[in-house]
Design an enzyme around this catalytic site. Structure first.
Site: not given
Length: 263
Positions: A121-122, A139
């Site tokens: 994520h991200d 992340g």
């Protein structure tokens, strides 16, 4: 109309350009958008709020746009955005973002992403990057343009990898990797300027000479980071426009470094 294999499952709400190809047993969810010329391989799953650009090649068994592997994620709707002309090989896993940042995981264009690569994520990956087999980005990792990440490399959350950097095979990356540098070994260390990569991209000898000076000022002179930054700023005097941009790229990276530098 898109060329969809009869065994594939494509939600009628998905938006696929007429030139998209979807292979056998692939699954495409309702919030997926796929641009012209992109090919989706057999057994691939593309879900979530995922936007994919033009002329990408996604190979079999990839998982694209699944929810983040973040225990604090509460089911918020976040995104994955992929640019154009990327090669995404077998068994890659790209997750959507979280609202700890902007809610978006983002992959640029013209990247070569080999089998089993994980983008958490991200993560933000720039353009023209190479991520070799089993590279794993936790992340919030940011990767600059033209970076190369070696096979079986793990990159710790929040690490930044600078443009034109190269990380060797099986790196354990827990700190930021400065632009233009080659890092390798265990423990990881800066070995040299990424000369091969820079020459392949057409950097002149004069530009490379300035980048060698950046390497010396930052990693070989034994000064503090603050003094190194001051010395790098002074290096801009009398340089041509291209070298000034190279120096400024390094200064901008150092200003945004979060986890200390691999040295």
């Amino acid at each position: 109309m898109a060329q969809i294999h009869p065994t594939a499952i494509v939600d009628p709400k998905a938006a696929l350009d007429d030139t998209v190809q979807v292979g056998p047993y692939a699954v495409v969810g309702p919030e997926v958008r796929i641009g012209a010329g992109t090919r989706v391989g057999p057994h691939t799953v593309i879900e979530g709020r995922t936007t994919i650009g033009r002329d990408n090649a996604i190979f079999q068994f990839a998982s694209i746009g699944a929810m983040p592997q973040d225990m604090s994620h509460g089911g918020e709707v976040t995104e994955l955005v992929i640019g154009d002309r990327n090669t995404i090989r077998e068994f890659c896993t790209f997750n959507t973002g979280t609202f700890k940042e902007q809610g978006v995981t983002r992959v640029g264009s013209d990247n070569w992403i080999m089998a089993y690569v994980h983008l958490a994520h991200d993560v933000i990956v720039g353009d023209h990057c190479v991520l070799a087999n089993n590279a794993t980005l936790a992340g919030h990792v940011h990767v600059g343009d033209w970076a190369t990440i070696g096979g079986l490399t793990g990159v710790h959350q929040f690490v930044h990898v600078g443009a034109h950097a190269m990380i060797g095979f099986q790196g354990h990356v827990a700190q930021d990797v400065a632009p233009y540098m080659t890092v390798d070994g265990n423990p990881l260390g800066v070995r040299a300027v990424n000369l091969t990569g820079l020459r392949r991209r057409g950097f002149s000898n004069d530009r490379i000479g300035v980048i060698r000076q950046l390497h010396k000022l930052l990693f070989r002179d034994g000064t503090t980071l603050e003094q190194s930054v001051a010395n790098i700023e002074a290096l801009q005097q009398g340089q041509d426009a291209e070298s000034i941009r190279d120096i400024q790229l390094m200064l901008d990276f150092l200003a945004g470094a979060k986890r200390g530098l691999v040295r």
